[in-house]
Write an enzyme that holds these catalytic residues in place. Structure first.
Site, mmCIF file in Angstrom:
data_model
loop_
_atom_site.group_PDB
_atom_site.id
_atom_site.type_symbol
_atom_site.label_atom_id
_atom_site.label_comp_id
_atom_site.label_asym_id
_atom_site.label_seq_id
_atom_site.Cartn_x
_atom_site.Cartn_y
_atom_site.Cartn_z
ATOM 1 C CG ASP A 351 35.022 36.804 35.362
ATOM 2 O OD1 ASP A 351 35.922 37.111 34.561
ATOM 3 O OD2 ASP A 351 33.814 36.972 35.118
ATOM 4 C CG ASP A 429 30.462 35.503 30.436
ATOM 5 O OD1 ASP A 429 30.978 35.203 31.518
ATOM 6 O OD2 ASP A 429 30.799 36.510 29.781
#
Length: 536
Positions: A351, A429
């Site tokens: 990420d 997420d």
């Protein structure tokens, strides 16, 4: 694992940190009498241009429409003076920053770039243009073409951007959806674990084997391999977006319909109706499951047909997305805490790299993650050296990957003019920390009599989401949520294991039980051998 499931996994790893493209308002005033003022939607880059929050005290500039030229070189500058004017030029043929430099060199005070293909996102690389100071924005060509009819002649314009509220109710909805999905997915995984631990029914062990085969267990090696595949898929999407986006959309339709069916079929078993069976091609199924399958396919197809209708389709996308996340949290199993640490740690690095590091590598200074997750910037297509002409004020929409939970921001004044703004949270997420929560729940089922690990990890996830929202409000820009969710969930579960003095067992998970049994077997064999040697 099936190909659709693998591509579905890649879907969940695309996060959508907000870029600097911001919606604003162009306020035009003319001499058209009582209807001499009107607002138009614009997009601008908030890191390039700072706009006032209201047009009340803003400075107005006379509008100079020169959309007949590209303004990509000095010879294209018309003979009329551009000094102290808001200049409108056509989009295309060169960088918007090149146009702005030429306009500024001729003493213009504002640059508006008219686009015939929607409103692009200003994402050019600003390095090398440090002396550029005039405000820049994109405006629809149709708005410029009809402005005289709307407000009259002698038009003066200014730009402003109303400040969104610090806290919007959409953030609370996003928080509740994410925590609910993670908690329910973890609980469902624990229920599945309980069913697997029950003795096989006398009707046949094959059914139980089938049930267990529905789940996929990750090992440390497959975790690393999976992250490598995600990196490759993200790069492929970056370079071949306009083709692969339709593949991903099709995969999402199939995967979300199957996920919704799995979620609802787990509930429909408690309904004592529709249990009669129908047969077709030597196959039989309960009537209620047939109707459920038709309903799930209908919802998925409806989303596919109306996916670009922002006003209401987000509801279906969120429902399908929640089902998608729940099914994957239940289906994908982490064997131990070690695999969880490897997965969450690698994905955190993944990420950070694709969000924060790749802007220093790409030509336009934009991160690969944002480019892929947000879709194309809306630029027109090239045909040789010239841009293809499209109808003025085209309402064409650009396909985006269905990788997020979307909730509209209700308290935003630009919503009536521009595309409805949304608060976003990527599937990754939810699912990535959810896999750890699910492992904690299954560990509780196997080794504890309470839900200590599960509750602690869920609370850690909630704290991580709150921290993400707080940083979002303070910094006024989107955040990669894994940056906060991964440390909070790992720390919460580790503290519980350390306080309960079960870290070794928690680290090795189901393998620990096997190791203990093997150690006991070896010890018993040694004892038997020792007794045999001592015997006369």
């Amino acid at each position: 694992m099936e190909l659709s499931a693998l591509l579905g996994l890649v879907l969940l790893l695309l996060h959508v940190p907000q870029n600097h493209a911001t919606q604003g308002i162009l306020h035009a005033v003319g001499d058209g009498g009582s209807n001499s003022a009107k607002d138009y939607c614009i997009t601008y880059n908030s890191s390039w241009t700072s706009l006032p929050t209201s047009y009340t005290n803003a400075v107005y500039y006379k509008l100079q429409n020169i959309t007949s030229v590209w303004l990509c070189s000095d010879p294209e500058v018309p003979s009329i003076s551009l000094k102290d004017k808001a200049v409108v030029v056509m989009f295309g043929n060169c960088s918007i920053l090149d146009k702005a430099m030429i306009a500024q060199n001729h003493e213009a005070k504002m640059l508006l770039v008219a686009s015939k293909d929607g409103l692009p996102r200003p994402t050019d690389n600003r390095s090398g243009y440090e002396s550029l100071t005039i405000p820049i924005a994109y405006v629809k060509y149709g708005d410029i073409a009809g402005m005289e009819q709307d407000v009259g002649t002698n038009i003066e314009v200014t730009m402003y951007s109303p400040s969104p509220p610090l806290f919007d109710y959409s953030m609370l909805v996003i928080f509740l959806i994410s925590v609910f999905t993670v908690a329910l997915g973890g609980y469902w995984s624990g229920v599945s674990e309980l069913e697997d631990l029950r003795p096989s029914q006398s009707t046949g062990e094959n059914d139980g084997g089938k049930k267990k085969d529905e789940n996929v267990t990750f090992t440390p090696f497959t975790v690393i391999l999976f992250v490598v595949i995600c990196c490759v898929m993200l790069l492929l999407l970056y370079f071949f977006y306009k083709w692969l986006v339709y593949v991903i959309i099709c995969v999402f339709c199939v995967a979300s319909a199957l996920s919704m069916f799995n979620c609802l079929s787990a509930l429909i078993q408690y309904i004592p109706y529709g249990r009669c069976r129908v047969s077709c091609f030597s196959k039989s199924a309960e009537v209620r499951l047939v109707f459920l399958a038709v309903f799930c396919v209908a919802v998925s197809v409806t989303w596919a047909v109306f996916r670009n209708e922002d006003r209401w389709i987000w509801i279906l996308q969120d429902i399908l997305g929640i089902a998608f996340c729940l099914n994957f949290i239940k289906t994908l199993r982490m064997p131990n805490f070690k695999a969880c640490v490897i997965l969450l740690g690698l994905l955190l690095l993944y990420d950070v790299f694709f969000v924060f590091i790749t802007p220093f590598i790409t030509k336009n200074g934009q991160s690969i993650m944002i480019e892929v997750a947000a879709g194309p910037s809306g630029s027109t297509e090239k045909n040789g050296e010239n841009y293809l002409e499209v109808p003025p004020d085209s309402q064409a929409t650009f396909e985006k990957l269905p990788v997020v939970i979307r909730v509209p921001r209700l308290e935003y004044s630009a919503v009536k003019l521009c595309v409805m703004p949304f608060s976003l949270l990527g599937f990754g997420d939810i699912i990535v920390p959810g896999l750890l929560v699910a492992y904690c729940r299954r560990f509780d089922v196997r080794f504890t009599s309470a839900s200590t690990y599960y509750i602690a990890c869920t609370i850690g996830y909630a704290v991580g989401m709150i921290l993400t929202l707080v940083v979002l409000i303070v910094l006024s820009m989107g955040q990669p949520a894994l940056l906060y969710l991964v440390p909070c969930t790992l720390l919460a579960s580790s503290v519980v294991a350390w306080r309960r003095k079960e870290m070794k067992k928690f680290w090795n998970g189901g393998c620990y039980e096997i190791m203990e049994q093997a150690d006991n077997t070896v010890s018993e064999e040694n004892i038997i051998r020792g007794e045999a040697q001592d015997a006369p």
